[in-house]
Design a protein around this motif. Structure first.
Motif, PDB file in Angstrom:
ATOM      1  N   ILE A  62     -16.453 -20.353  33.038  1.00  0.00           N
ATOM      2  CA  ILE A  62     -16.096 -19.947  31.682  1.00  0.00           C
ATOM      3  C   ILE A  62     -14.789 -19.164  31.766  1.00  0.00           C
ATOM      4  CG2 ILE A  62     -16.806 -18.632  29.659  1.00  0.00           C
ATOM      5  CD1 ILE A  62     -19.722 -18.975  30.715  1.00  0.00           C
ATOM      6  N   TYR A  63     -13.814 -19.600  30.983  1.00  0.00           N
ATOM      7  CA  TYR A  63     -12.507 -18.937  30.951  1.00  0.00           C
ATOM      8  C   TYR A  63     -12.421 -18.110  29.679  1.00  0.00           C
ATOM      9  CZ  TYR A  63     -11.420 -22.329  34.564  1.00  0.00           C
ATOM     10  OH  TYR A  63     -11.438 -23.084  35.713  1.00  0.00           O
ATOM     11  N   LYS A  64     -11.994 -16.862  29.832  1.00  0.00           N
ATOM     12  CA  LYS A  64     -11.901 -15.994  28.657  1.00  0.00           C
ATOM     13  C   LYS A  64     -10.464 -15.838  28.194  1.00  0.00           C
ATOM     14  CE  LYS A  64     -11.595 -11.328  29.493  1.00  0.00           C
ATOM     15  NZ  LYS A  64     -12.116 -10.010  29.633  1.00  0.00           N
ATOM     16  N   LEU A 110     -15.045 -16.669  34.809  1.00  0.00           N
ATOM     17  CA  LEU A 110     -16.353 -16.302  35.322  1.00  0.00           C
ATOM     18  C   LEU A 110     -16.988 -17.574  35.870  1.00  0.00           C
ATOM     19  CD1 LEU A 110     -18.699 -14.262  35.565  1.00  0.00           C
ATOM     20  CD2 LEU A 110     -19.337 -14.887  33.239  1.00  0.00           C
ATOM     21  N   THR A 111     -17.330 -17.572  37.146  1.00  0.00           N
ATOM     22  CA  THR A 111     -17.979 -18.719  37.767  1.00  0.00           C
ATOM     23  C   THR A 111     -19.447 -18.396  37.956  1.00  0.00           C
ATOM     24  OG1 THR A 111     -15.949 -19.381  38.891  1.00  0.00           O
ATOM     25  CG2 THR A 111     -18.008 -20.262  39.760  1.00  0.00           C
ATOM     26  N   ILE A 139     -14.488 -24.089  28.981  1.00  0.00           N
ATOM     27  CA  ILE A 139     -15.700 -24.118  29.785  1.00  0.00           C
ATOM     28  C   ILE A 139     -15.688 -25.410  30.609  1.00  0.00           C
ATOM     29  CG2 ILE A 139     -17.083 -25.124  27.931  1.00  0.00           C
ATOM     30  CD1 ILE A 139     -19.463 -23.451  29.038  1.00  0.00           C
ATOM     31  N   GLU A 140     -16.055 -25.284  31.879  1.00  0.00           N
ATOM     32  CA  GLU A 140     -16.161 -26.433  32.763  1.00  0.00           C
ATOM     33  C   GLU A 140     -17.560 -26.453  33.368  1.00  0.00           C
ATOM     34  OE1 GLU A 140     -11.736 -27.054  34.593  1.00  0.00           O
ATOM     35  OE2 GLU A 140     -12.943 -25.470  35.496  1.00  0.00           O
ATOM     36  N   VAL A 141     -18.115 -27.636  33.525  1.00  0.00           N
ATOM     37  CA  VAL A 141     -19.459 -27.803  34.068  1.00  0.00           C
ATOM     38  C   VAL A 141     -19.370 -28.713  35.273  1.00  0.00           C
ATOM     39  CG1 VAL A 141     -21.786 -28.626  33.594  1.00  0.00           C
ATOM     40  CG2 VAL A 141     -20.489 -27.490  31.798  1.00  0.00           C
ATOM     41  N   PHE A 142     -20.027 -28.302  36.362  1.00  0.00           N
ATOM     42  CA  PHE A 142     -20.012 -29.090  37.602  1.00  0.00           C
ATOM     43  C   PHE A 142     -21.441 -29.403  38.007  1.00  0.00           C
ATOM     44  CE2 PHE A 142     -16.258 -26.474  37.431  1.00  0.00           C
ATOM     45  CZ  PHE A 142     -15.245 -27.356  37.759  1.00  0.00           C
ATOM     46  N   GLY A 143     -21.664 -30.602  38.447  1.00  0.00           N
ATOM     47  CA  GLY A 143     -22.986 -31.040  38.883  1.00  0.00           C
ATOM     48  C   GLY A 143     -22.925 -32.507  39.258  1.00  0.00           C
TER      49      GLY A 143
END
Length: 144
Positions: A62-64, A110-111, A139-143
């Protein structure tokens, strides 16, 4: 994660024509500018990402906003949940809890690494126990 058919929503956005949830999934991580997703002031505001199909979720970044009218509380006390339905997002059993971040992010991003293996298409970020705005730059999502 795939980029196609991903949608985003906020509980209530700040203004009708600006600061919509789609801004947080645009791929734009500029530190300045108005490319933000911002909720209205309310109790426990949330942002939700719909991946359209379920994935095993491992890491969420999450980037603020770091310039302008950002505050230290923009991304404080976050509950990140992963599930298949809206009801999963409200489950109190922690079955769908990726992580809880207690405090304020130390910098611009925030990771979060999920504390358990979670499979779902919805990711919800909630600023719990706060009456505030939720401001996200990206926001980035990894999986897998």
């Amino acid at each position: 994660m795939p980029n196609g058919n991903v949608t985003a929503s906020l509980i209530t956005r700040l203004e009708e024509h600006r600061y919509g949830p789609e801004n947080a999934i645009s791929g734009n991580k500029e530190k300045t500018g108005l490319n933000l997703a911002i909720s209205a002031i309310q109790q426990s505001p949330w942002f939700q990402l719909d991946l359209s199909i379920a994935h095993c979720i491992h890491i969420i970044k999450i980037y603020k906003q770091v310039m302008g009218w950002s505050t230290d509380n923009d991304l404080a006390n976050l509950r990140i949940a992963v599930g298949e339905t809206d009801d999963d997002m409200y489950d109190a059993s922690h079955k769908y809890l990726c992580a809880y971040y207690d405090g304020k992010p130390p910098g611009e991003e925030l990771t979060i690494t999920c504390t358990q293996r979670l499979y779902g298409r919805l990711i919800r970020v909630t600023a719990v126990q706060l009456v505030n705005r939720l401001r996200l730059r990206e926001i980035e999502v990894f999986g897998w």
